[in-house]
Design a protein around this motif. Structure first.
Motif, short mmCIF file in Angstrom:
data_model
loop_
_atom_site.label_atom_id
_atom_site.label_comp_id
_atom_site.label_asym_id
_atom_site.label_seq_id
_atom_site.Cartn_x
_atom_site.Cartn_y
_atom_site.Cartn_z
N GLY A 120 0.81 -1.21 0.00
CA GLY A 120 0.00 0.00 0.00
C GLY A 120 0.85 1.27 0.00
N THR A 121 1.96 1.22 0.73
CA THR A 121 2.85 2.38 0.77
C THR A 121 3.49 2.61 -0.59
OG1 THR A 121 3.27 1.95 3.12
CG2 THR A 121 4.84 3.36 1.97
N ALA A 122 3.84 1.53 -1.29
CA ALA A 122 4.39 1.67 -2.65
C ALA A 122 3.36 2.26 -3.61
CB ALA A 122 4.86 0.31 -3.16
N GLN A 123 2.09 2.14 -3.24
CA GLN A 123 1.01 2.74 -4.04
C GLN A 123 0.49 4.04 -3.41
OE1 GLN A 123 -1.94 -0.40 -5.43
NE2 GLN A 123 -0.65 -1.65 -4.09
N ALA A 124 1.25 4.57 -2.43
CA ALA A 124 0.97 5.87 -1.81
C ALA A 124 -0.43 5.95 -1.22
CB ALA A 124 1.19 6.99 -2.83
N ILE A 125 -0.82 4.92 -0.47
CA ILE A 125 -2.18 4.92 0.06
C ILE A 125 -2.44 6.06 1.04
CG2 ILE A 125 -1.62 3.22 1.88
CD1 ILE A 125 -4.55 2.23 1.55
N VAL A 126 -1.46 6.43 1.85
CA VAL A 126 -1.70 7.53 2.79
C VAL A 126 -1.89 8.86 2.05
CG1 VAL A 126 -0.72 8.86 4.70
CG2 VAL A 126 -0.65 6.36 4.76
N PRO A 127 -1.05 9.22 1.07
CA PRO A 127 -1.37 10.40 0.26
C PRO A 127 -2.71 10.30 -0.45
CG PRO A 127 0.94 9.86 0.01
CD PRO A 127 0.32 8.73 0.79
N VAL A 128 -3.11 9.11 -0.88
CA VAL A 128 -4.43 8.94 -1.49
C VAL A 128 -5.52 9.32 -0.48
CG1 VAL A 128 -6.11 7.24 -2.34
CG2 VAL A 128 -3.77 7.23 -3.21
N ALA A 129 -5.39 8.85 0.76
CA ALA A 129 -6.36 9.18 1.79
C ALA A 129 -6.39 10.68 2.07
CB ALA A 129 -6.04 8.41 3.08
N VAL A 130 -5.22 11.29 2.13
CA VAL A 130 -5.15 12.74 2.34
C VAL A 130 -5.84 13.47 1.19
CG1 VAL A 130 -3.59 14.72 2.43
CG2 VAL A 130 -3.10 12.67 3.79
N GLY A 131 -5.61 13.01 -0.03
CA GLY A 131 -6.25 13.62 -1.19
C GLY A 131 -7.77 13.51 -1.13
N LYS A 132 -8.27 12.37 -0.65
CA LYS A 132 -9.71 12.20 -0.50
C LYS A 132 -10.27 13.15 0.56
CE LYS A 132 -10.62 8.12 -2.83
NZ LYS A 132 -11.84 7.67 -3.54
N LEU A 133 -9.53 13.33 1.65
CA LEU A 133 -9.96 14.30 2.67
C LEU A 133 -9.97 15.71 2.09
CD1 LEU A 133 -8.07 12.92 5.80
CD2 LEU A 133 -10.55 13.10 5.56
N GLN A 134 -8.94 16.05 1.32
CA GLN A 134 -8.91 17.37 0.69
C GLN A 134 -10.09 17.57 -0.25
OE1 GLN A 134 -4.64 16.95 -0.63
NE2 GLN A 134 -4.58 19.10 -0.02
N ALA A 135 -10.47 16.52 -0.95
CA ALA A 135 -11.59 16.61 -1.89
C ALA A 135 -12.90 16.92 -1.19
CB ALA A 135 -11.71 15.32 -2.70
N GLN A 136 -12.98 16.57 0.11
CA GLN A 136 -14.20 16.90 0.84
C GLN A 136 -13.99 18.08 1.80
OE1 GLN A 136 -15.23 13.07 2.63
NE2 GLN A 136 -14.37 13.69 4.60
N GLY A 137 -12.94 18.87 1.51
CA GLY A 137 -12.80 20.16 2.19
C GLY A 137 -11.67 20.31 3.17
N SER A 138 -10.88 19.27 3.42
CA SER A 138 -9.78 19.39 4.37
C SER A 138 -8.64 20.23 3.80
CB SER A 138 -9.24 18.00 4.74
OG SER A 138 -10.18 17.27 5.49
#
Length: 261
Positions: A120-138
């Motif tokens: 998951g880290t090789a697929q940048a899952i944590v940045p993906v999660a952050v991006g999803k939070l940003q998409a909903q206003g974070s």
């Protein structure tokens, strides 16, 4: 550096992090096995809605609205991360040596929970999660991240290929060959890679790799904390697949909140 604290529930210990103090949360130990989030959520919040997925070592992150049903007889959605979309949702991930990552937004009260192994880290899952939070206003400046107990780099031997797969998310030239990626990272200060005496092997600290990814996104060091506990080296507290080969897990969870909570 954020402080970590042991809490006790029914005579059993779980870990919390000061960065996530506004939220009910916990990184649970092997002593809670085989209790599931349906039981463990009572430790954190009496009326929270339990959300979990079937983990598959990828980088898919879902919101509760993406989940098919709360019917226990139905298959769970396949993903390795969850983010909340309203208050009082208890998000859970399980791990043995992989990194459980809990994220909170201080401005909205929303949260995310991520299972970040090396794949998951090789697929940048944590940045993906952050991006999803940003998409909903974070906003990045409002996020805080706690990376829970996982296998430490000094005892996690992997192949050069595995180290390079993770390393490509951290270097400027991701097109370099595996050996060059690993060599470049080994020369960095406080690198997530460590030398190993075996040919074709290297030591990988997945926790630090995730912290590096967050740093590259723009989160400050005061926004990220890594638990000072290794699942492999603390058998009394944690299951470790690398140590025993047994498929047993500990759970980590966090409950979203309204700003008035």
């Amino acid at each position: 550096m954020a402080d970590w604290h042991w809490q006790t529930w029914q005579g059993q210990d779980f870990l919390t992090c000061d960065l996530l103090k506004p939220w009910s949360h916990g990184f649970f130990t092997r002593q809670f096995w085989p209790q599931t989030p349906d039981v463990l959520t009572a430790t954190l919040a009496a009326n929270a809605v339990v959300q979990r997925v079937k983990q598959v070592h990828g980088n898919r992150v879902l919101a509760p609205a993406d989940l098919p049903t709360t019917d226990r007889a139905m298959p769970k959605a396949e993903a390795d991360g969850l983010l909340s979309d309203r208050a009082h949702q208890a998000l859970w991930v399980c791990s043995a040596d992989c990194s459980p990552v809990l994220i909170g937004d201080r401005a909205t009260g929303q949260v995310a929970a991520v299972h970040a192994g090396w794949r998951g880290t090789a697929q940048a899952i944590v940045p993906v999660a952050v991006g999803k939070l940003q998409a909903q206003g974070s906003r990045l400046k409002d996020l805080v991240v706690a990376i829970g107990p996982a296998i430490a780099g000094e005892v996690y031997q992997v192949s050069v290929e595995v180290a390079a797969a993770v390393g490509r998310t951290l270097v400027s030239d991701a097109t370099s060959d595996d050996e060059s990626v690993v060599k470049a990272l080994l020369e960095e200060e406080s690198s997530p890679l460590l030398e190993d005496g075996t040919l074709g092997k290297v030591r990988l600290d997945v926790r630090q790799a995730n912290a590096w990814q967050l740093d590259q996104l723009g989160l400050g060091r005061d926004q990220v904390a890594i638990a000072p506990h290794c699942t492999f080296q603390e058998p009394d507290r944690f299951f470790s697949y690398r140590r025993t080969g047994e498929k047993q897990v500990q759970w980590s969870g966090i409950v979203s909140r309204a700003l008035t909570d």
